[in-house]
Design a protein around this motif. Sequence first.
Motif, PDB file in Angstrom:
ATOM      1  N   SER A 217      42.475  16.489  10.631  1.00 37.76           N
ATOM      2  CA  SER A 217      41.707  15.449  11.436  1.00 37.76           C
ATOM      3  C   SER A 217      41.655  15.897  13.038  1.00 37.76           C
ATOM      4  O   SER A 217      42.367  16.784  13.238  1.00 37.76           O
ATOM      5  CB  SER A 217      42.440  14.109  11.521  1.00 37.76           C
ATOM      6  N   MET A 218      41.001  15.298  13.797  1.00 41.21           N
ATOM      7  CA  MET A 218      40.796  15.472  15.208  1.00 41.21           C
ATOM      8  C   MET A 218      41.633  14.360  16.011  1.00 41.21           C
ATOM      9  O   MET A 218      41.896  13.458  15.426  1.00 41.21           O
ATOM     10  CB  MET A 218      38.952  15.379  15.568  1.00 41.21           C
ATOM     11  N   GLY A 219      42.006  14.952  17.401  1.00 42.31           N
ATOM     12  CA  GLY A 219      42.870  14.042  18.200  1.00 42.31           C
ATOM     13  C   GLY A 219      41.885  12.757  18.550  1.00 42.31           C
ATOM     14  O   GLY A 219      42.385  11.931  18.865  1.00 42.31           O
ATOM     15  N   ALA A 220      40.384  12.998  18.911  1.00 45.01           N
ATOM     16  CA  ALA A 220      39.787  12.141  19.235  1.00 45.01           C
ATOM     17  C   ALA A 220      38.321  12.510  18.589  1.00 45.01           C
ATOM     18  O   ALA A 220      37.940  13.436  18.367  1.00 45.01           O
ATOM     19  CB  ALA A 220      39.613  12.035  20.845  1.00 45.01           C
ATOM     20  N   ASN A 221      37.463  11.367  18.506  1.00 45.36           N
ATOM     21  CA  ASN A 221      36.165  11.832  17.978  1.00 45.36           C
ATOM     22  C   ASN A 221      35.043  12.351  19.273  1.00 45.36           C
ATOM     23  O   ASN A 221      33.861  13.060  18.712  1.00 45.36           O
ATOM     24  CB  ASN A 221      35.513  10.562  17.765  1.00 45.36           C
ATOM     25  N   SER A 222      35.332  12.318  20.373  1.00 40.72           N
ATOM     26  CA  SER A 222      34.667  13.053  21.487  1.00 40.72           C
ATOM     27  C   SER A 222      35.553  13.207  22.494  1.00 40.72           C
ATOM     28  O   SER A 222      36.689  12.610  22.850  1.00 40.72           O
ATOM     29  CB  SER A 222      33.341  12.070  21.940  1.00 40.72           C
ATOM     30  N   TYR A 223      35.314  14.050  23.191  1.00 37.31           N
ATOM     31  CA  TYR A 223      36.128  14.745  24.612  1.00 37.31           C
ATOM     32  C   TYR A 223      35.042  14.911  25.719  1.00 37.31           C
ATOM     33  O   TYR A 223      33.849  15.588  25.557  1.00 37.31           O
ATOM     34  CB  TYR A 223      36.644  15.845  24.086  1.00 37.31           C
ATOM     35  N   ALA A 224      35.436  14.552  26.822  1.00 37.00           N
ATOM     36  CA  ALA A 224      34.933  14.771  27.913  1.00 37.00           C
ATOM     37  C   ALA A 224      35.072  16.328  28.425  1.00 37.00           C
ATOM     38  O   ALA A 224      36.270  17.123  28.130  1.00 37.00           O
ATOM     39  CB  ALA A 224      35.348  13.898  29.299  1.00 37.00           C
ATOM     40  N   LEU A 225      33.980  17.113  28.932  1.00 38.03           N
ATOM     41  CA  LEU A 225      34.180  18.476  29.183  1.00 38.03           C
ATOM     42  C   LEU A 225      33.671  18.456  30.528  1.00 38.03           C
ATOM     43  O   LEU A 225      32.571  18.631  31.151  1.00 38.03           O
ATOM     44  CB  LEU A 225      32.857  19.238  28.441  1.00 38.03           C
ATOM     45  N   PRO A 226      34.745  18.330  31.523  1.00 37.50           N
ATOM     46  CA  PRO A 226      34.730  18.333  32.995  1.00 37.50           C
ATOM     47  C   PRO A 226      34.398  19.884  33.533  1.00 37.50           C
ATOM     48  O   PRO A 226      34.802  20.795  32.991  1.00 37.50           O
ATOM     49  CB  PRO A 226      35.962  18.033  33.426  1.00 37.50           C
ATOM     50  N   ARG A 227      33.533  19.713  34.550  1.00 36.03           N
ATOM     51  CA  ARG A 227      33.395  21.179  35.184  1.00 36.03           C
ATOM     52  C   ARG A 227      34.792  21.546  35.999  1.00 36.03           C
ATOM     53  O   ARG A 227      35.588  20.779  36.588  1.00 36.03           O
ATOM     54  CB  ARG A 227      32.341  21.157  36.369  1.00 36.03           C
ATOM     55  N   VAL A 228      35.228  22.921  36.034  1.00 34.93           N
ATOM     56  CA  VAL A 228      36.442  23.341  36.520  1.00 34.93           C
ATOM     57  C   VAL A 228      36.199  23.401  37.992  1.00 34.93           C
ATOM     58  O   VAL A 228      35.297  23.885  38.388  1.00 34.93           O
ATOM     59  CB  VAL A 228      36.604  24.778  36.107  1.00 34.93           C
ATOM     60  N   GLY A 229      37.096  22.597  38.605  1.00 32.01           N
ATOM     61  CA  GLY A 229      36.700  22.659  40.216  1.00 32.01           C
ATOM     62  C   GLY A 229      36.537  21.136  40.702  1.00 32.01           C
ATOM     63  O   GLY A 229      36.417  20.875  41.655  1.00 32.01           O
ATOM     64  N   GLY A 230      35.802  20.550  39.432  1.00 28.54           N
ATOM     65  CA  GLY A 230      35.342  19.062  39.741  1.00 28.54           C
ATOM     66  C   GLY A 230      33.864  19.292  40.376  1.00 28.54           C
ATOM     67  O   GLY A 230      33.173  20.101  40.426  1.00 28.54           O
ATOM     68  N   GLY A 231      33.591  18.014  40.992  1.00 28.71           N
ATOM     69  CA  GLY A 231      32.480  17.708  41.731  1.00 28.71           C
ATOM     70  C   GLY A 231      31.141  17.713  40.866  1.00 28.71           C
ATOM     71  O   GLY A 231      29.917  17.828  41.561  1.00 28.71           O
ATOM     72  N   ALA A 232      31.236  17.448  39.442  1.00 30.20           N
ATOM     73  CA  ALA A 232      29.977  17.393  38.737  1.00 30.20           C
ATOM     74  C   ALA A 232      30.236  16.338  37.755  1.00 30.20           C
ATOM     75  O   ALA A 232      31.669  16.313  37.191  1.00 30.20           O
ATOM     76  CB  ALA A 232      29.622  18.529  38.265  1.00 30.20           C
ATOM     77  N   PRO A 233      29.214  15.525  37.026  1.00 33.67           N
ATOM     78  CA  PRO A 233      29.442  14.702  35.893  1.00 33.67           C
ATOM     79  C   PRO A 233      29.887  15.678  34.716  1.00 33.67           C
ATOM     80  O   PRO A 233      29.454  16.762  34.594  1.00 33.67           O
ATOM     81  CB  PRO A 233      28.166  14.132  35.599  1.00 33.67           C
ATOM     82  N   ALA A 234      30.861  15.247  33.972  1.00 34.30           N
ATOM     83  CA  ALA A 234      31.417  15.846  32.830  1.00 34.30           C
ATOM     84  C   ALA A 234      30.284  15.924  31.769  1.00 34.30           C
ATOM     85  O   ALA A 234      29.462  14.762  31.591  1.00 34.30           O
ATOM     86  CB  ALA A 234      32.457  15.340  32.361  1.00 34.30           C
ATOM     87  N   MET A 235      30.302  16.527  30.890  1.00 34.86           N
ATOM     88  CA  MET A 235      29.603  16.586  29.691  1.00 34.86           C
ATOM     89  C   MET A 235      30.378  16.042  28.584  1.00 34.86           C
ATOM     90  O   MET A 235      31.593  15.932  28.544  1.00 34.86           O
ATOM     91  CB  MET A 235      28.909  17.984  29.146  1.00 34.86           C
ATOM     92  N   THR A 236      29.717  15.664  27.315  1.00 44.81           N
ATOM     93  CA  THR A 236      30.531  15.071  26.078  1.00 44.81           C
ATOM     94  C   THR A 236      30.354  16.376  25.067  1.00 44.81           C
ATOM     95  O   THR A 236      29.373  16.934  24.738  1.00 44.81           O
ATOM     96  CB  THR A 236      30.140  14.059  25.815  1.00 44.81           C
ATOM     97  N   VAL A 237      31.450  16.296  24.240  1.00 47.53           N
ATOM     98  CA  VAL A 237      31.574  17.243  23.046  1.00 47.53           C
ATOM     99  C   VAL A 237      31.996  16.031  21.964  1.00 47.53           C
ATOM    100  O   VAL A 237      32.904  15.373  22.128  1.00 47.53           O
ATOM    101  CB  VAL A 237      32.632  18.303  23.331  1.00 47.53           C
ATOM    102  N   ASP A 238      31.307  16.339  20.935  1.00 50.83           N
ATOM    103  CA  ASP A 238      31.348  15.552  19.635  1.00 50.83           C
ATOM    104  C   ASP A 238      30.961  16.051  18.436  1.00 50.83           C
ATOM    105  O   ASP A 238      30.421  17.185  18.556  1.00 50.83           O
ATOM    106  CB  ASP A 238      30.916  13.959  19.941  1.00 50.83           C
ATOM    107  N   THR A 239      30.945  15.382  17.413  1.00 51.68           N
ATOM    108  CA  THR A 239      30.404  15.716  16.177  1.00 51.68           C
ATOM    109  C   THR A 239      31.024  17.294  15.707  1.00 51.68           C
ATOM    110  O   THR A 239      30.250  18.244  15.574  1.00 51.68           O
ATOM    111  CB  THR A 239      28.922  15.868  16.161  1.00 51.68           C
ATOM    112  N   PHE A 240      32.151  17.068  15.455  1.00 47.46           N
ATOM    113  CA  PHE A 240      32.956  18.463  15.024  1.00 47.46           C
ATOM    114  C   PHE A 240      32.799  18.385  13.581  1.00 47.46           C
ATOM    115  O   PHE A 240      33.189  17.466  12.787  1.00 47.46           O
ATOM    116  CB  PHE A 240      34.408  18.015  15.176  1.00 47.46           C
ATOM    117  N   ILE A 241      32.302  19.664  12.993  1.00 47.85           N
ATOM    118  CA  ILE A 241      31.978  19.940  11.839  1.00 47.85           C
ATOM    119  C   ILE A 241      32.825  21.078  11.133  1.00 47.85           C
ATOM    120  O   ILE A 241      32.989  22.215  11.775  1.00 47.85           O
ATOM    121  CB  ILE A 241      30.473  20.138  11.591  1.00 47.85           C
TER     122      ILE A 241
END
Length: 190
Positions: free
Chosen positions: A111-135
């Motif tokens: 199983s996954m720890g969560a169904n989706s994860y935020a993917l932030p920019r290293v160093g910040g200053g930008a909106p995070a992207m989302t990673v999901d649909t793990f196959i």
Amino acid sequence: MGLGTYFTVISRKALISAALLLGCGLGSAPAYAAPTASNAGAEAVVVRRLSFITDENFDFGAVIAGATSGTVVVPPTGVRTKTGGPLLIGTLYQPARFSGLGATNQIVQISMGANSYALPRVGGGAPAMTVDTFIIGSTPTAQLTTNPLVFRIASATGIFNFPVGATLRVGANQPPGVYSTTVAITLIYQ
């Protein structure tokens, strides 16, 4: 060995979680340097029974954000595709890969720890992207969620391995940079 791999034994079952590093570089050209001499490292991993390791971390590769949002998909087979505005560049991307050691015909829950994860920019200053649909690259393929999927180890040696793919959701005009996070995959040997 993968970043943050660890395990814990709980009574007669083993609960193992692997931290999986997800990465994506957006919009920046690779830097090239003149060839130099370097020393190479060597590494070996000895796996104990009722454990699993991260063989390869997940990598979405280089992407140029477009004027519209879209997705970048790296499935377990490793053939990267996209929808919408993002442009795919380069060939350095891969699904995650894991190996484990149990016993022939042993049942394993994944199983996954969560169904989706935020993917932030290293160093910040930008909106995070989302990673999901793990196959998971099983036969047939199946979506991994927080609800465990049940598999049987078919190998006569008890050794098994599996790839995991996912979908990256890229925002319209996503700022360039390196985006990274850690996700958890859990195995329970029964």
